[in-house]
Design an enzyme around this catalytic site. Structure first.
Site, PDB file in Angstrom:
ATOM      1  N   ASP A  19      93.582  11.861  -1.161  1.00 11.77           N
ATOM      2  CA  ASP A  19      93.965  12.966  -1.853  1.00 11.77           C
ATOM      3  C   ASP A  19      94.380  14.058  -1.069  1.00 11.77           C
ATOM      4  O   ASP A  19      93.416  13.996  -0.244  1.00 11.77           O
ATOM      5  CB  ASP A  19      93.927  13.098  -3.275  1.00 11.77           C
ATOM      6  CG  ASP A  19      94.018  13.611  -4.235  1.00 11.77           C
ATOM      7  OD1 ASP A  19      95.723  14.418  -4.081  1.00 11.77           O
ATOM      8  OD2 ASP A  19      93.735  14.750  -4.592  1.00 11.77           O
ATOM      9  N   ASP A  21      95.069  18.317  -3.038  1.00 16.15           N
ATOM     10  CA  ASP A  21      94.490  19.536  -3.737  1.00 16.15           C
ATOM     11  C   ASP A  21      92.647  18.456  -4.591  1.00 16.15           C
ATOM     12  O   ASP A  21      93.350  17.399  -4.881  1.00 16.15           O
ATOM     13  CB  ASP A  21      95.508  19.639  -4.648  1.00 16.15           C
ATOM     14  CG  ASP A  21      96.174  20.434  -4.210  1.00 16.15           C
ATOM     15  OD1 ASP A  21      96.459  22.134  -3.882  1.00 16.15           O
ATOM     16  OD2 ASP A  21      97.417  19.527  -3.938  1.00 16.15           O
ATOM     17  N   ASP A 189      89.885  12.986  -6.515  1.00 15.28           N
ATOM     18  CA  ASP A 189      89.889  14.010  -7.415  1.00 15.28           C
ATOM     19  C   ASP A 189      89.966  14.186  -8.848  1.00 15.28           C
ATOM     20  O   ASP A 189      89.295  14.112 -10.182  1.00 15.28           O
ATOM     21  CB  ASP A 189      89.448  15.177  -7.169  1.00 15.28           C
ATOM     22  CG  ASP A 189      90.584  16.218  -7.175  1.00 15.28           C
ATOM     23  OD1 ASP A 189      91.338  15.701  -6.351  1.00 15.28           O
ATOM     24  OD2 ASP A 189      90.518  16.838  -8.213  1.00 15.28           O
TER      25      ASP A 189
END
Length: 240
Positions: A19, A21, A189
């Protein structure tokens, strides 16, 4: 249950999905306000070399946006939650008039930000947390009218084409060379990354959750973005 950090030898013979961000860069108040660590492109370049090209950035951002932040870098990018990726049919862009109710809402409520993307939009309420339910209702209404799907995230509600998620992208990419036959590991996240964790586990790999503990499909955990960078550097060294 608290998850342990992944061992540094985990990536041997594996494929790596990352991922952007909240994983490689810290989340900022605005999507255009992130800071990219000066050493990140070189670290990613090293991982691509040592994993023989089996590294993919899977982001909710448009693929072109991710590439603009990282500069010239020969790496696979799956943007728009994996819908924009090499070899996939080009999705149809969403008609921009569908998002007019959300534009109107950002004019009425201070602190809201509408991020319009080629295949959807994201309504950020990080600077107006009290507007969460108002944003949820507005995005749900636009989804019903447009046929798009709602994806909740960290202080954001996203609209994206139905059926497109990071897990589907992992599954599709893993069916192609040079990824086929390897174990996938997905580091992320947000709630949008849970699909990626589940897909990685189903294919013999695992998910690695970044940030605060929560109920998750991930097997391992890393504390924050700096911990991700440190672990990736150690994993790259273990591959040398």
């Amino acid at each position: 249950m608290l998850l342990e950090p992944p061992p540094t030898h985990l990536l041997e013979g594996a494929s790596l999905f990352l991922d952007f961000d909240g994983t490689l860069v810290a989340i900022a108040d605005r999507p255009d306000a992130i800071l990219v660590d000066a050493g990140l492109p070189a670290l990613l370049r090293q991982l691509v070399e040592r994993l023989e090209g089996r590294v993919v950035l899977v982001s909710g951002r448009a693929a072109s946006d991710v590439r603009a932040w990282l500069g010239p870098l020969d790496i696979t990018v799956a943007g728009s939650h994996g819908l924009e990726r090499p070899g996939a049919p080009a999705p149809t862009a969403t008609a921009t008039q569908a998002f007019q109710p959300l534009r109107d809402l950002t004019q009425r409520v201070a602190g809201l930000l509408l991020e319009e993307k080629p295949l959807g939009a994201a309504l950020h309420y990080r600077q107006a947390p009290e507007a969460e339910e108002l944003c949820r209702a507005a995005v749900t209404a636009v989804a019903a009218a447009s046929g798009l799907a709602v994806q909740p995230g960290k202080m954001v509600f996203e609209l994206k084409p139905a059926g497109g998620d990071k897990g589907s992208a992992v599954t599709a990419i893993m069916a192609e060379p040079p990824f086929r036959g390897t174990r996938p590991f997905f580091i992320g996240d947000d709630l949008t990354d849970e699909h990626g964790f589940a897909a990685a586990a189903a294919l013999g790999g695992a998910g690695i959750l970044v940030g605060e503990p929560r109920t998750t499909a991930a097997t391992f955990a890393l504390a924050d973005v700096p911990a991700v960078h440190t672990w990736l550097a150690q994993a790259a060294e273990a591959l040398a």
